[in-house]
Design an enzyme around this catalytic site. Structure first.
Site, short mmCIF file in Angstrom:
data_model
loop_
_atom_site.label_atom_id
_atom_site.label_comp_id
_atom_site.label_asym_id
_atom_site.label_seq_id
_atom_site.Cartn_x
_atom_site.Cartn_y
_atom_site.Cartn_z
N GLY A 40 51.88 40.06 41.12
CA GLY A 40 50.74 39.44 41.79
C GLY A 40 50.12 40.40 42.78
O GLY A 40 50.33 41.62 42.68
N ASN A 41 49.40 39.86 43.74
CA ASN A 41 48.67 40.76 44.64
C ASN A 41 49.56 41.32 45.75
O ASN A 41 50.63 40.78 46.05
CB ASN A 41 47.44 40.04 45.22
CG ASN A 41 47.83 38.88 46.11
OD1 ASN A 41 48.33 39.06 47.21
ND2 ASN A 41 47.62 37.66 45.60
N VAL A 99 50.65 39.04 49.00
CA VAL A 99 51.80 38.16 48.77
C VAL A 99 53.05 39.01 48.52
O VAL A 99 54.16 38.65 48.92
CB VAL A 99 51.52 37.17 47.61
CG1 VAL A 99 52.75 36.36 47.28
CG2 VAL A 99 50.37 36.25 47.98
N GLY A 100 52.85 40.17 47.89
CA GLY A 100 53.98 41.09 47.65
C GLY A 100 54.76 41.37 48.93
O GLY A 100 55.99 41.40 48.93
N GLU A 110 55.36 44.09 41.11
CA GLU A 110 54.34 44.57 40.17
C GLU A 110 53.00 44.13 40.75
O GLU A 110 52.58 42.98 40.58
CB GLU A 110 54.57 43.97 38.78
CG GLU A 110 55.86 44.42 38.11
CD GLU A 110 55.85 45.89 37.71
OE1 GLU A 110 54.75 46.45 37.52
OE2 GLU A 110 56.94 46.49 37.62
N CYS A 158 45.39 43.90 35.64
CA CYS A 158 45.90 44.68 36.78
C CYS A 158 45.57 46.16 36.63
O CYS A 158 45.39 46.86 37.62
CB CYS A 158 47.41 44.50 36.89
SG CYS A 158 48.30 44.89 35.38
#
Ligand code: NAD
Ligand code: OCD
Length: 810
Positions: A188-189, A192-193, A210, A244
């Site tokens: 995800g982005n 949030v990572g 990722e 992505c």
């Protein structure tokens, strides 16, 4: 207990039963996933269509096809991946068994994203299952329909206790993150990572992140712009830019900007027609929040193509923006939508500078016909992945690690990388309790002399054959004695070095019966290992049979593009092979051997002499698994036949083992056929009569020529010098692996693999040694129409190369 807590607790309990660790269980689960994608393709595609307006073909091409490939790879290679991995040793550990043992981490949390919901959620799951973990699967709530289908379908196909699906949004994910996991795999982005990493830090849980970011695309003026722009347009507008690794923006010189715009426009029309809105291959923005986010980015930029949009339909046309400035809104964050800004740079130098000013991207694309440009771009920048003259496709190459660096992520996956990423690679060193004298150099009192010896033993790595190893053990014994003598450390135990005869093999009937009993009680195949901790599996054969750790070991993987074609490899002459005879088959504890009379002879094939037949036997897998010993380009075949011949005048392997070509082994690979191979029936039936170790039976009226092709069909083969494939792995074998394969039906394969038992009483399955390093050897391929003239010359050449390499001559 919350729903999330319950799911994690159940998964942990299931993991603790140990069932996820069995390789058979892992393969079964992966096969079940294969079945899901075969049986439910239309349900999957329908949900993705509702979420992202992807066509059925699009879903297959970009999502499930890749998953099928990953599943095939994992199923075919799992045994090899999960097997202990021997490592190079230093002199101090030369007599130890030193290896890496991959082991499961435990319970893995997989948090998926919505843009390729199946690819980015199930691909990590394949790795988690393959590595023997339990996994809690959290699909993205943003792709509502797909999340529901995953929740409904996965429990119908895979172990629902070990791999539960937990649906929900941010609160549910946060509740999951409050639980303890052994690994968190998040896609995800980057914002949030960071939260994920923070939550993981509380339990020191390792993470794979990722993420995404702005992936630059430099187009050099020295390239075919039509092709470059078509590939960029494909990379950008696939899935409406919600990829992505989509090229985020173009960097090019101002002189080519107009051409680039024109070519991208042409490609848009070619792919999506004049009206992309009605084109089934053009997607939609996932939801109105993202629609608004993307449309906001247009502010302050000039639209050169596209720009049409419709909020109620989440439609944004493929759009190109010209003369975009670095300060523009569209350049401040990852676009993740169908906008393609073009920025001007004065050339490669400025492009590199611009890229290096930003965060390290997930992908970096460079289009140029000039290798110097491509090389400078790779050398002077960093990114998760780098592609020259194409976009996206590296995602589909399972042999490449996929992942980001810096702000674009950490860790990687796909193929074996997924397995390794979700495994603990445990270091193992198994030492014996003898040779204590050598250890005295590390025990106090520490002296300069001991330090000198320690430097010698620790700083030198070893790559010696068995001869070197034996010599070194002798040196170590002397050192031990010297060190002992010159220190006052008292030892109760005497340093003791055993020089076992290195040919303690079991290749009956050419090995002796006394060897047979001693050896078969000790070595085993990988498939037997877990049930009998006293037996040595292939990784540990070398500890008892030093030759098994030599530099000319068999079997090997043959890389067809790397073989040397050699015209001095003529056809063979078989003598006696068409005679009808009675032969005896005996269960030898590790395989069944079919004895051949010495009157069967073999000449030709560039072998340096005349050979007498001894026996033949098969190597097989089990339960649908392949079982050949040799592999071709990594492919393992269902079964392999070995026909063993001894050079004249030797009467046994013990006599022949000092001759590099003392044994001629003819190998045939089997390929699965739809019909039975009738010539195998009597052999299969005989195996049913020799179920247990030591039992034997006679096959009447047998003709070897019935199971192998005639001489004239055997001119095409691979040749290399190697070893026996069972202990003691004597390096005395001229191997011939024929191109021509033999047919066997799956019914016959099952019949073969299900009848016999090992000396331990377990079912005799998976009787093959894993492939061994080539260690600089050359594999030759025969060329039809070769003459006999060069045979001796060829062997002299091969021998001198090998002996020179192992340091035995010069
Ligand atoms: N590197 C890759 O393989 C890859 C693949 C796909 C997408 N991406 C990147 O992902 C981004 C797009 O995905 P997204 O982030 O919009 O997906 P998303 O909104 O689906 O979020 C991803 C996951 O994070 C969870 N989540 C969201 N907010 C959270 C929070 N505050 N706390 C805990 N969990 C939370 C969601 O429930 C979801 O499961 C892009 O940046 C894209 O480049 C990367
Ligand atoms: C014969 C030609 C076959 C062509 C097949 C080409 C397939 C190319 C696959 C590209 C895969 C792109 C998927 C990207 C998923 C990325 C996940 C991140 O968002």
């Amino acid at each position: 207990m919350s729903r999330e807590q319950q799911a994690v607790a159940r998964a942990r309990k299931a993991f603790e039963t140990g069932r996820s660790k069995s390789v058979e269980h892992r393969i079964r689960q992966l096969k079940n996933l294969q079945r899901l994608f075969t049986e439910k393709q239309s349900v999957i595609s329908a949900a993705v269509k509702k979420d992202l307006n992807k066509s059925e073909v699009g879903t297959q091409l970009y999502e499930t096809l890749g998953l099928e490939g990953e599943l095939n790879t994992a199923i075919n290679h799992l045994k090899e991946w999960a097997a202990p991995r021997p490592v190079e040793k230093n002199l101090l550990t030369i007599s130890d068994t030193v290896y890496i043992k991959p082991e499961p981490l435990g319970v893995v949390l997989i948090i998926g994203a919505w843009n390729y919901p199946w690819a980015v959620t199930i691909q990590p799951l394949i790795g988690a299952i393959a590595a023997g973990n339990a996994a809690v699967i959290k699909p993205s709530e943003v792709c509502v329909h797909t999340a529901k289908v995953m929740e409904d379908l996965l429990p119908l196909y895979i172990d629902k206790e070990l791999y539960p699906v937990v649906t929900g949004g941010v609160p549910e994910t946060q509740e999951l993150l409050r639980q303890r996991f052994d690994h968190i795999f998040y896609t995800g982005n980057s914002v949030v990572g960071k939260l994920i990493m923070e939550a993981a830090a509380k339990n020191l849980t390792p993470v794979t992140l990722e993420l995404g970011g702005k992936s630059p695309c430099y187009i050099d003026k020295n390239c075919d712009l039509t092709i470059a722009c078509r590939r960029v347009a494909w990379g950008k507008y696939t899935n409406c830019g919600q990829t992505c690794i989509a090229p985020d923006y173009i960097l090019c010189e101002p002189s080519i900007q107009d051409r680039v715009i024109e070519e991208v426009k042409k490609a848009i029309k070619e792919f999506y027609t004049d009206n992309p809105k009605t084109c089934p291959d053009y997607g939609r923005i996932i939801n109105q929040r993202h629609f608004k986010r993307i449309m906001n980015m247009l502010e302050g930029s000039t639209v050169a193509a596209g720009g049409d949009n419709e909020e109620s339909d989440c439609y944004i046309a493929p759009t190109v923006l010209r003369d975009v400035k670095p300060e523009a809104k569209v350049m401040q964050e990852e676009i993740f939508g169908p906008l393609l800004p073009i920025l001007s740079v004065s050339g490669l130098d400025e492009a590199i500078k611009f890229i290096n000013k930003g965060e390290k991207p997930l992908a970096l694309y460079c289009f140029s016909s000039d290798n110097k440009v491509i090389n400078r771009m790779t050398d002077e920048t960093s990114s998760g992945g780098f592609l020259a003259n194409d976009c996206l496709v590296h995602f589909s190459v399972g042999s490449l690690p996929f992942g980001g660096v810096g702000n674009s992520g950490m860790g990687c996956y796909h193929g074996k990388y997924s397995f390794d990423q979700l495994s603990h690679l445990r270091s193992c060193l198994i030492k014996k309790l003898n040779m204590e004298g050598v250890n005295s150099m590390r025990y106090p009192p520490h002296t300069p002399k001991k330090l000198g010896w320690a430097r010698f033993f620790i700083l030198n790595s070893v790559d010696l054959g068995w001869v070197g190893r034996m010599a070194l053990l002798a040196v170590m014994a002397v050192v031990a004695a010297v060190v002992l003598q010159t220190t006052s450390v008292p030892f109760k135990e005497k340093s003791n070095v055993h020089f076992k005869p290195f040919h303690q093999g079991d290749s009956e009937p050419i090995r002796s019966a006394s060897h047979r009993t001693a050896v078969s009680a000790q070595w085993c195949y990988q498939s037997q290992y877990s049930c009998d901790d006293t037996c040595r599996d292939p990784i540990r054969w070398a500890a008892q049979f030093p030759s098994c750790g030599g530099l000319r070991q068999s079997p090997i993987n043959i890389v067809s593009t790397k073989v040397h074609v050699n015209s001095a490899l003529p056809p063979f002459n078989f003598i006696g092979h068409t005679n009808t005879i009675n032969i005896t088959v005996e269960n030898k504890g590790h395989s069944a051997h079919f004895a051949l009379p010495q009157s069967f002879r073999l000449t030709g094939g560039a072998l340096p002499g005349h050979y007498r037949a001894a026996q033949f036997h098969f190597h097989w897998g089990g339960n649908g698994r392949p079982g050949s010993e040799h592999t071709i380009d990594g492919e393992q075949f269902p079964m392999e036949l070995h026909i063993v011949h001894i050079k004249e005048p030797y009467g046994s392997l013990a006599e022949a083992e000092h001759d590099m070509a003392g044994i001629a082994l003819l190998a045939f690979l089997f390929e699965e056929s739809s019909d039975d191979n009738p010539h195998l029936d009597s052999l299969i039936a005989s195996l049913g009569r020799v179920k247990n170790n030591g039992s034997s039976t006679v096959i009447p009226n047998f003709r070897l020529s019935d199971i192998i092709p005639s001489d004239k069909d055997l001119f095409s083969y691979y040749r290399y010098v190697g070893s026996m494939t069972t202990p003691g792995c004597e390096q005395a074998v001229a191997w011939t692996l024929f191109h021509r394969t033999l047919p066997i039906s799956s019914r016959q394969l099952d019949a073969i693999t299900q009848q016999c038992r090992f000396w331990t009483g377990q079912p005799m399955t998976d009787i093959f040694r894993p492939t061994q390093p080539l260690d600089g050897r050359v594999v030759y391929r025969s060329k039809a129409g070769a003459a006999l003239g060069g045979v001796m010359h060829w062997w002299v050449g091969v021998s001198s190369v090998l002996l020179g390499r192992t340091g035995l001559i010069h």
